[in-house]
Design a protein around this motif. Structure first.
Motif, mmCIF file in Angstrom:
data_model
loop_
_atom_site.group_PDB
_atom_site.id
_atom_site.type_symbol
_atom_site.label_atom_id
_atom_site.label_comp_id
_atom_site.label_asym_id
_atom_site.label_seq_id
_atom_site.Cartn_x
_atom_site.Cartn_y
_atom_site.Cartn_z
ATOM 1 N N SER A 34 -34.344 67.815 86.806
ATOM 2 C CA SER A 34 -34.008 67.575 85.405
ATOM 3 C C SER A 34 -32.503 67.690 85.252
ATOM 4 O O SER A 34 -31.863 68.513 85.915
ATOM 5 C CB SER A 34 -34.706 68.612 84.512
ATOM 6 N N THR A 35 -31.936 66.865 84.385
ATOM 7 C CA THR A 35 -30.501 66.966 84.120
ATOM 8 C C THR A 35 -30.226 67.868 82.913
ATOM 9 O O THR A 35 -29.080 68.064 82.530
ATOM 10 C CB THR A 35 -29.881 65.574 83.872
ATOM 11 N N GLN A 69 -26.367 65.123 87.219
ATOM 12 C CA GLN A 69 -26.687 63.734 86.893
ATOM 13 C C GLN A 69 -27.612 63.180 87.952
ATOM 14 O O GLN A 69 -27.746 63.754 89.033
ATOM 15 C CB GLN A 69 -25.409 62.895 86.801
ATOM 16 N N ALA A 70 -28.256 62.074 87.616
ATOM 17 C CA ALA A 70 -29.254 61.493 88.515
ATOM 18 C C ALA A 70 -28.590 60.538 89.499
ATOM 19 O O ALA A 70 -27.941 59.572 89.096
ATOM 20 C CB ALA A 70 -30.310 60.752 87.709
ATOM 21 N N CYS A 71 -28.733 60.807 90.799
ATOM 22 C CA CYS A 71 -28.281 59.849 91.806
ATOM 23 C C CYS A 71 -29.190 58.621 91.739
ATOM 24 O O CYS A 71 -30.406 58.747 91.564
ATOM 25 C CB CYS A 71 -28.338 60.474 93.199
ATOM 26 N N HIS A 72 -28.625 57.445 91.920
ATOM 27 C CA HIS A 72 -29.380 56.210 91.717
ATOM 28 C C HIS A 72 -30.525 56.008 92.702
ATOM 29 O O HIS A 72 -31.458 55.277 92.413
ATOM 30 C CB HIS A 72 -28.429 55.007 91.787
ATOM 31 N N ASN A 98 -23.980 56.932 92.383
ATOM 32 C CA ASN A 98 -23.843 57.787 91.192
ATOM 33 C C ASN A 98 -23.789 59.266 91.558
ATOM 34 O O ASN A 98 -24.369 60.118 90.888
ATOM 35 C CB ASN A 98 -24.969 57.546 90.188
ATOM 36 N N ARG A 99 -23.049 59.566 92.613
ATOM 37 C CA ARG A 99 -22.861 60.957 92.994
ATOM 38 C C ARG A 99 -21.902 61.641 92.010
ATOM 39 O O ARG A 99 -21.029 60.995 91.429
ATOM 40 C CB ARG A 99 -22.289 61.050 94.412
ATOM 41 N N GLY A 104 -33.086 68.681 93.867
ATOM 42 C CA GLY A 104 -32.217 69.322 92.917
ATOM 43 C C GLY A 104 -30.901 69.791 93.509
ATOM 44 O O GLY A 104 -30.472 69.388 94.575
ATOM 45 N N THR A 105 -30.252 70.677 92.761
ATOM 46 C CA THR A 105 -28.930 71.167 93.155
ATOM 47 C C THR A 105 -28.878 72.687 93.027
ATOM 48 O O THR A 105 -28.516 73.219 91.970
ATOM 49 C CB THR A 105 -27.828 70.524 92.284
ATOM 50 N N PRO A 106 -29.247 73.409 94.081
ATOM 51 C CA PRO A 106 -29.225 74.869 94.028
ATOM 52 C C PRO A 106 -27.851 75.474 93.729
ATOM 53 O O PRO A 106 -27.771 76.592 93.225
ATOM 54 C CB PRO A 106 -29.709 75.277 95.425
#
Length: 391
Positions: A20-21, A10-13, A145-146, A57-59
Motif C-alpha cells: 500500500s502507498t 510509490q508503486a513501481c510499474h 517508476n522507482r 514492500g519497503t521495510p
C-alpha cells in the motif's frame, strides 16, 4: 522467518507484490505483526530460527524503533540461533535520506554525533542489507517508476559499504530499449562497490500492472525475450569472471555470502511467513495470509489467523522439489527422489529428462540432475515439463 512490510512510497510499474502507498495504518500493522508472531509461536516450537528476513514492500520505511520492536517479538516468542542472519530489504532513497545524521550535540564536555541509519541498523542486530538498485541509469529508473535516482543509488552504496560487509543488491535486465552495452555498464558499476551478492531478474510483464497497461497501449516497447536471454548470459559470464558463484538462477555470490534465508526456500526447509500475503511452509502444508492490510489487522486483533492452508500431496512436493532444485547449483538429487518418493518417481524423472539431456539442456553428474549453461535461462519451463500430474 519472513516478515512482510506492505508499504511503499510509490508503486513501481512492474510490481505485483502486495503493498500500500498509504502509511495510515503503519502503526496498527506493526502491532499486528508482533501479535501474529505471538499467536503462531507454537507452530515452530520444535525448531530454531536461523534467519529473519524483512521483505516487502519497503521495510526501510519502518523506523528503528519499529524494527527493534519486531525483532524483540521474535526473540520473545521463538528460539533464535546464536548468530542469525537478519536481512533488511531497503531502497536507496530511504537509506540516503536517513543516513544524513544531524550535527554533533554536546553531552557534558564531549561532543556526540548521532548514529547514521546504518549504525542504528547494526545496533539492533540487522547484519545484511538487500538494496533495491535495479539500474544505475536514470531512464531505466523512470520507466520503472522507482522512487530513487541514479545518483542516490551510487551514494547509498558508498555509505552502506562503510558499515556493512554483507550486502546484496538487485538489478533488473531485459528493460525495453536498454542496450547490452548499458547492461554491462550496470554490472560494472555494481562490481565497483565490492558487494558480495547480486540478485538479478528479468523484467517480467505481470498482468494488471502499470507496465502491462503501458505496453498494451503502445506507450512502452514490449520486453524482448531474446535481448533478456543475451543479457542473462552477459551477467553470468561477467560475474563468474569476477569470482561470483551462480548458486541459484537469479542469485550470484562470493563464497560465504549465499543468502541463508533464500537458500532455505530452495532447499525445502520450513519457514514462517508473518504479515499480509506472507507464505509459510512446514514440510507438508503451505499457508498464505490474506492480501489485505485492513482485513489482516482486524483478524489479528480478534486473535484469529487470516490464513488459508493447503496440504500438499506427494506429487505437489515432488514438483516443488524439481522446480527449486533445478534452479540451484546443487540440482536435483536422483537418490533423494527415490528415497523421499519412490522408484517410480525416479524412473519418471529420468525418462522425462532424457529429451532435455539429448538437447544439452540438462545433464546428470554425481547422481544429480542439473541444468546446463545453455538451459539455465529456460530453467522454469524445463522444470514444468518434468512435473507429474496429481493422480
Amino acid at each position: 522467518m519472513y516478515i512482510h512490510i506492505p508499504f511503499c512510497k510509490q508503486a513501481c510499474h512492474y510490481c505485483d507484490f502486495h503493498f500500500s502507498t498509504s502509511m495510515k495504518k503503519k502503526g496498527e500493522l506493526v502491532n499486528a505483526l508482533a501479535k501474529e508472531l505471538e499467536l503462531r509461536k507454537d507452530e515452530f516450537n520444535h525448531t530454531t530460527v536461523h534467519t529473519i528476513y524483512f521483505g516487502g514492500g519497503t521495510p526501510s520505511l519502518l523506523t528503528i524503533d519499529e524494527l527493534q520492536f519486531l525483532i524483540d517479538a521474535v526473540y520473545k516468542n521463538y528460539k533464535v540461533s546464536e548468530h542469525p542472519e537478519i536481512t533488511l530489504e531497503a531502497n536507496p532513497d530511504d537509506l540516503i535520506e536517513a543516513s544524513k545524521a544531524g550535527d554533533a550535540v554536546s553531552v557534558g564536555e564531549a561532543e556526540v554525533k548521532p548514529k547514521t541509519i546504518f549504525e542504528s541498523y547494526r545496533s539492533i542486530g540487522i547484519n545484511r542489507l538487500s538494496i533495491g538498485i535495479q539500474s544505475f541509469f536514470e531512464a531505466d529508473l523512470k520507466l520503472m517508476n522507482r522512487a530513487h535516482n541514479a545518483e542516490e543509488a551510487k551514494a547509498c552504496l558508498v555509505e552502506a559499504t562503510k558499515h556493512f560487509d554483507n550486502i546484496s543488491l538487485d538489478l533488473i535486465y531485459g528493460i525495453p530499449n536498454a542496450t547490452n552495452e548499458q547492461w554491462l555498464e550496470n554490472i560494472e558499476t555494481a562490481l565497483s562497490f565490492g558487494v558480495p551478492h547480486i540478485s538479478s531478474y528479468a523484467l517480467t510483464v505481470e498482468p494488471k500492472t502499470a507496465l502491462a497497461s503501458f505496453i498494451k497501449k503502445g506507450l512502452i516497447d514490449d520486453v524482448d525475450d531474446e535481448q533478456a536471454h543475451d543479457q542473462f548470459h552477459i551477467l553470468k559470464d561477467r560475474l563468474e569472471a569476477s569470482g561470483f558463484i551462480h548458486y541459484e538462477l537469479s542469485n550470484f555470490a562470493k563464497d560465504g555470502y549465499f543468502s541463508k534465508n533464500n537458500s532455505a526456500y530452495w532447499q525445502g526447509k520450513t519457514y514462517l511467513g508473518i504479515g499480509p500475503s506472507a507464505h509459510s511452509f512446514n514440510g507438508k502444508q503451505r499457508g498464505w495470509n490474506v492480501k489485505n492490510n485492513s482485513m489482516y489487522i482486524k483478524s489479528i486483533e480478534q486473535n484469529e489467523l487470516p490464513i488459508e492452508i493447503e496440504t500438499l500431496t506427494e506429487v505437489d512436493r515432488y514438483n516443488e522439489y524439481i522446480m527449486t532444485g533445478l534452479r540451484t547449483q546443487w540440482g536435483v538429487s536422483i537418490a533423494k527422489v527415490e528415497t523421499d518418493y519412490s522408484k517410480d518417481f525416479k524412473d519418471y524423472l529420468i525418462d522425462q529428462a532424457q529429451v532435455f539431456i539429448n538437447q544439452q539442456l540438462l545433464y546428470i553428474k554425481d547422481e544429480h540432475l542439473r541444468v546446463t549453461k545453455k538451459g539455465q535461462f529456460l530453467c522454469d519451463g524445463i522444470a514444468s515439463e518434468l512435473f507429474r500430474l496429481n493422480d
